[in-house]
Design an enzyme around this catalytic site. Structure first.
Site, short mmCIF file in Angstrom:
data_model
loop_
_atom_site.label_atom_id
_atom_site.label_comp_id
_atom_site.label_asym_id
_atom_site.label_seq_id
_atom_site.Cartn_x
_atom_site.Cartn_y
_atom_site.Cartn_z
N GLY A 12 0.65 -1.37 -0.03
CA GLY A 12 -0.03 -0.08 0.10
C GLY A 12 0.89 1.34 0.01
O GLY A 12 0.53 2.30 0.33
N ASN A 14 1.61 2.98 -2.50
CA ASN A 14 0.81 3.93 -3.52
C ASN A 14 -0.54 4.44 -3.04
O ASN A 14 -0.87 5.60 -2.86
CB ASN A 14 0.36 3.26 -4.95
CG ASN A 14 1.65 3.18 -5.74
OD1 ASN A 14 2.15 4.36 -6.16
ND2 ASN A 14 2.35 1.89 -5.95
N MET A 91 -3.74 -6.86 -7.33
CA MET A 91 -3.17 -8.19 -8.07
C MET A 91 -4.09 -8.93 -8.80
O MET A 91 -3.87 -10.15 -9.01
CB MET A 91 -1.98 -8.75 -7.25
CG MET A 91 -1.05 -7.95 -6.66
SD MET A 91 -0.16 -7.14 -8.00
CE MET A 91 1.15 -6.36 -7.18
N HIS A 110 0.79 1.12 -13.15
CA HIS A 110 1.57 -0.35 -13.42
C HIS A 110 2.94 0.14 -13.32
O HIS A 110 3.51 1.15 -13.84
CB HIS A 110 1.14 -0.66 -14.95
CG HIS A 110 1.82 -2.02 -15.24
ND1 HIS A 110 1.13 -3.02 -15.14
CD2 HIS A 110 3.06 -1.94 -16.20
CE1 HIS A 110 2.03 -3.98 -15.53
NE2 HIS A 110 3.08 -3.44 -16.53
N ASP A 147 -9.61 -0.86 -19.07
CA ASP A 147 -10.52 -1.45 -19.93
C ASP A 147 -11.01 -2.78 -19.76
O ASP A 147 -10.14 -3.48 -19.08
CB ASP A 147 -10.38 -0.98 -21.34
CG ASP A 147 -8.96 -1.39 -21.89
OD1 ASP A 147 -8.68 -2.30 -21.46
OD2 ASP A 147 -8.89 -1.17 -23.00
N GLY A 149 -9.30 -5.14 -21.35
CA GLY A 149 -8.04 -5.73 -21.52
C GLY A 149 -7.10 -5.84 -20.26
O GLY A 149 -7.68 -5.20 -19.21
N ALA A 179 9.01 7.00 -8.71
CA ALA A 179 7.83 7.53 -9.75
C ALA A 179 6.51 7.15 -9.68
O ALA A 179 5.74 8.39 -9.89
CB ALA A 179 8.44 6.93 -11.12
N GLU A 180 6.03 5.87 -9.06
CA GLU A 180 4.78 5.89 -9.12
C GLU A 180 4.18 6.71 -8.06
O GLU A 180 3.09 7.22 -8.39
CB GLU A 180 4.55 4.32 -8.63
CG GLU A 180 5.00 3.01 -9.67
CD GLU A 180 4.76 1.74 -9.14
OE1 GLU A 180 3.66 1.59 -8.54
OE2 GLU A 180 5.50 1.12 -9.21
C1 GAR Z 1 3.57 -1.35 -7.30
O1 GAR Z 1 4.69 -1.15 -7.96
C2 GAR Z 1 2.27 -1.36 -8.68
O2 GAR Z 1 2.47 -0.74 -9.60
C3 GAR Z 1 2.36 -2.71 -8.81
O3 GAR Z 1 2.47 -3.25 -7.41
C4 GAR Z 1 3.21 -2.65 -6.55
C5 GAR Z 1 2.37 -2.27 -5.39
O4 GAR Z 1 2.94 -1.50 -4.28
N1 GAR Z 1 1.24 -3.25 -9.50
C6 GAR Z 1 1.12 -4.14 -10.33
O5 GAR Z 1 2.01 -4.87 -10.43
C7 GAR Z 1 -0.33 -4.37 -10.88
N2 GAR Z 1 -0.23 -4.97 -12.03
P1 GAR Z 1 2.27 -0.83 -3.44
O6 GAR Z 1 1.27 -2.02 -2.64
O7 GAR Z 1 3.33 -0.47 -2.29
O8 GAR Z 1 1.70 0.17 -3.91
#
Ligand code: GAR
Length: 195
Positions: A12, A14, A91, A110, A147, A149, A179-180
């Site tokens: 978590g 993000n 996920m 992503h 979307d 996909g 960066a996220e």
């Molecule tokens: C992040 O790197 C996110 O981009 C990735 O999982 C991590 C979660 O981190 N998401 C995916 O791979 C989805 N396809 P977080 O729980 O610390 O935010």
């Protein structure tokens, strides 16, 4: 007010970046009203609790039947009067019924530069392993609409980071994660400003 529900499965960080931006007042009138976790053990749930944000666990264990699981997610989203759904380290792949119900109102973060290194099976540390195996000079993060996909929806924002010599999947993941944490709140800011 833009009411955001964040969907998570793990640590978590993000989610934390979005909560911090909202609390700092940089998300305008948007705030996180609900956290949905697919996993009862997700540390993200503790982050929500610490900020007084309600959370609910809706995963395979709680709802083995996929239709019941989808129904429970829809009920939770509706109950919270959700305007925007943010997938932040979620996920599972969302079922089409959910995507239809919230068309153009679901975004995902992503950990790569889509359209490269996306799709089924490309999540978490696997993405960074694939980027290193391909010998890429750079990677990055992408925020996109969801979307039907997997990782195919319209791109909202990307940030590039270099791949450095000696990088392991973990060191690259940490650089991409920074960066996220910048582009996810920024994407929400842009979307909610346009409201
Ligand atoms: C992040 O790197 C996110 O981009 C990735 O999982 C991590 C979660 O981190 N998401 C995916 O791979 C989805 N396809 P977080 O729980 O610390 O935010």
């Amino acid at each position: 007010m833009t009411r955001i529900t964040v969907m998570v499965s793990g640590g978590g960080t993000n989610l934390q970046a979005v909560i911090d931006a909202a609390e700092a007042g940089t998300l305008g009138d948007a705030s996180v009203v609900l956290v949905i976790s697919s996993n009862a053990g997700a540390y993200a749930l503790e982050r929500a609790a610490r900020h007084g944000i309600p959370s609910v666990v809706i995963g395979r264990e709680e709802y083995p039947d996929p239709e019941e699981r989808t129904g429970a997610i829809l009920d939770a989203l509706k109950g919270a009067e959700t305007d925007l759904v943010v997938l932040a380290g979620y996920m599972s792949v969302l079922p089409p019924a959910l995507i239809r119900a919230y068309r153009d109102r679901i975004i995902n973060i992503h950990p790569a530069l889509l359209p490269k290194f996306g799709g089924m099976g490309m999540y978490g540390i696997r993405v960074h392993r694939a980027v290193l195996a391909a010998g890429e000079a750079e990677s990055g993060a992408t925020v996109h609409f969801v979307d039907e996909g997997v990782d195919t929806g319209r791109i909202i924002l990307q940030e590039r980071v270099p791949v450095l010599e000696g990088d392991s999947p973990e060191t690259l993941a940490a650089r991409v994660l920074e960066a996220e944490h910048r582009i996810l709140p920024e994407a929400i800011r842009r979307l909610t400003k346009a409201d």
